[in-house]
Design an enzyme around this catalytic site. Structure first.
Site, short mmCIF file in Angstrom:
data_model
loop_
_atom_site.label_atom_id
_atom_site.label_comp_id
_atom_site.label_asym_id
_atom_site.label_seq_id
_atom_site.Cartn_x
_atom_site.Cartn_y
_atom_site.Cartn_z
CG MET A 115 -1.81 -1.29 1.23
SD MET A 115 -2.90 -1.41 2.66
CE MET A 115 -4.10 -0.14 2.29
CB VAL A 161 -6.68 6.20 -5.42
CG1 VAL A 161 -8.16 5.89 -5.36
CG2 VAL A 161 -6.41 7.67 -5.28
CB CYS A 192 11.39 0.73 -7.90
SG CYS A 192 10.51 0.65 -6.33
CB CYS A 225 9.30 8.48 -5.45
SG CYS A 225 10.45 7.10 -5.25
#
Length: 379
Positions: A7, A11, A101, A199
């Site tokens: 998670m 969304v 990743c 990120c």
RNA sequence: UCCGCCCUGGUGUAAUGGCAGCACCCCGGCCUUUGGAGCCGUGGAGUCUAGGUUCGAGUCCUAGGGGCGGAA
């Protein structure tokens, strides 16, 4: 099944976890901490793994009534994704950290730990589908919603990894529908903006970020004839196909924009030229992987050292159009396999270090890291 | 030290004496789980200097500055 739901705090992964719960699985939510230093990840609408994101993920898990943990993968992330990213740029290449990743963290480090703990699968919010062939072997396919399809960035997954992947959003008709579903379920992230950009670069300034990690030296920018047309602060900050930020004082004679054609870190030289010189129709790739069983045509014949030539659709960027092409696996001088892709129609801005993903229809065959890309027409 | 041509944003170029436009560039936005690309923007930035003619000058006149070109 016992399912570990990754998670991110967005969304998609929240709805995916909810669907896994609905499907009757025994679900545990986990959030990956990818940096121990606050402020080194993109925040707000930008990032995907910040402190705020872990809180959002936690609230979603609570809403779903599932256990929730935060696992620290910052060490692995730094070694396998961030350091690789820097090394690739240093070598004058253009890496795709999201694919690294997926390859090394989400479906490797995380998956291994999950399996070790007795989980059967890892569930994510990726828009992609895993189907089974007649013999039960997994195949990776595009999601129903082609606009959001993320099968490209999952092209690095292997058969073993796909065996344990659960993508509940495979059939989601649109992102809007997923958001609506999130709202219905009372998930607070329903209206949270999509994440994008790298990120681990907080302000999105990739060049500025790289400048702190890589020793850069000013050098020359030359055109396709070898004439000096400007200078740069470090060749490593550029990428093939780049147009903006060249800061060339003089426009080209024809008044058309110029693009980066190649980068030579050793000579610290950047070559620019007109758009037409960006066109390539032969891409050679290294580090091949197959998303599931390799198709028979892709298997190398030991006698010849090469596979058959087979028709594919080649895609070289996350949201690029796939183009018809012919692929072949050959054996290089070093004994390693190379992928040779001949495009039916040329593409522009194909940078070494990026990933070429091969499709047949909706199925992802596999991928390779682009080593060279060139035009077969005489230069 | 006689004659001719030229000087417009950062750059390259348009404008019968009538609102200084276009392109590259830069900036911002959109798009996007990579880089780039692409799209949008009423966004940024200009008539070498000083006078003169004219209702009105980038444009015409004079002088100066700068750059090219001329077998003496």
């Amino acid at each position: 099944m016992r399912v570990l739901a990754a998670m991110s705090g967005g969304v998609d992964s929240a709805v995916a976890a909810a669907r896994a719960v609905d499907a009757g699985h025994d679900v545990v939510g986990v959030h990956l901490a990818l940096s121990r230093m606050p402020g080194t990840l993109r925040t707000g609408s930008r990032g995907c793994c910040t402190i705020e994101d872990s809180r959002d993920a936690w609230r979603a898990a609570e809403k779903l009534g599932i256990p929730y943990y935060v696992w620290d993968f910052s060490e692995r992330f730094k070694e396998d994704v961030v350091d690789d990213f820097i090394a690739e740029y240093e070598a004058g290449r253009t890496p795709n950290p999201c694919m690294r990743c997926n390859e090394k963290i989400k479906f490797a480090a995380l998956l291994e730990k999950a399996l070790a703990l007795g989980f059967d699968a890892v569930c994510t919010g990726h828009y992609a589908r895993v189907d089974r062939d007649a013999d039960g072997h997994p195949e990776l396919h595009r999601a129903s919603d082609w606009a959001k399809d993320q099968s490209y960035v999952l092209g690095v997954l292997t058969e073993a990894q796909l065996e344990h992947c659960l993508f509940p959003l495979a059939d989601a008709p649109t992102k809007a529908a997923v958001r609506a579903e999130a709202a219905e379920r009372g998930l607070s992230v329903a209206k949270k903006p999509d994440s994008h950009d790298i990120c681990f670069i907080p302000d999105g300034d990739t060049v500025g970020w790289l400048a702190e990690k890589i020793a850069m030296e000013p050098g020359e920018i030359v055109d396709e004839t070898g004439a000096t047309v400007g200078e740069h602060a470090g060749a490593q900050a550029f990428t093939v196909g780049q147009r903006r930020g060249l800061k060339l004082g003089r426009p080209a004679a024809d008044g058309k924009p110029r693009f980066v054609l190649s980068i030579e870190p050793k000579q610290n030289r950047v070559t620019v030229g007109p758009e037409r010189l960006l066109a390539v129709d032969e891409i050679r790739g290294i580090r091949i992987s197959w998303a599931g069983r390799p198709i028979p045509d892709a298997v190398v014949d030991p006698a010849t050292g090469a596979s058959a030539r087979f028709p594919v659709l080649a895609q070289v960027r996350a949201h690029g159009d796939p183009v018809p092409a012919t692929a072949q696996v050959v054996t290089g001088d070093d004994g390693d396999h190379r992928l040779v892709v001949i495009l039916d129609e040329s593409l522009r801005g194909v940078a070494p270090g990026q990933t070429v993903v091969l499709y047949q229809g909706t199925r992802v065959l596999g991928q390779a890291t682009i080593d060279t890309a060139r035009s077969l027409a005489a230069v």
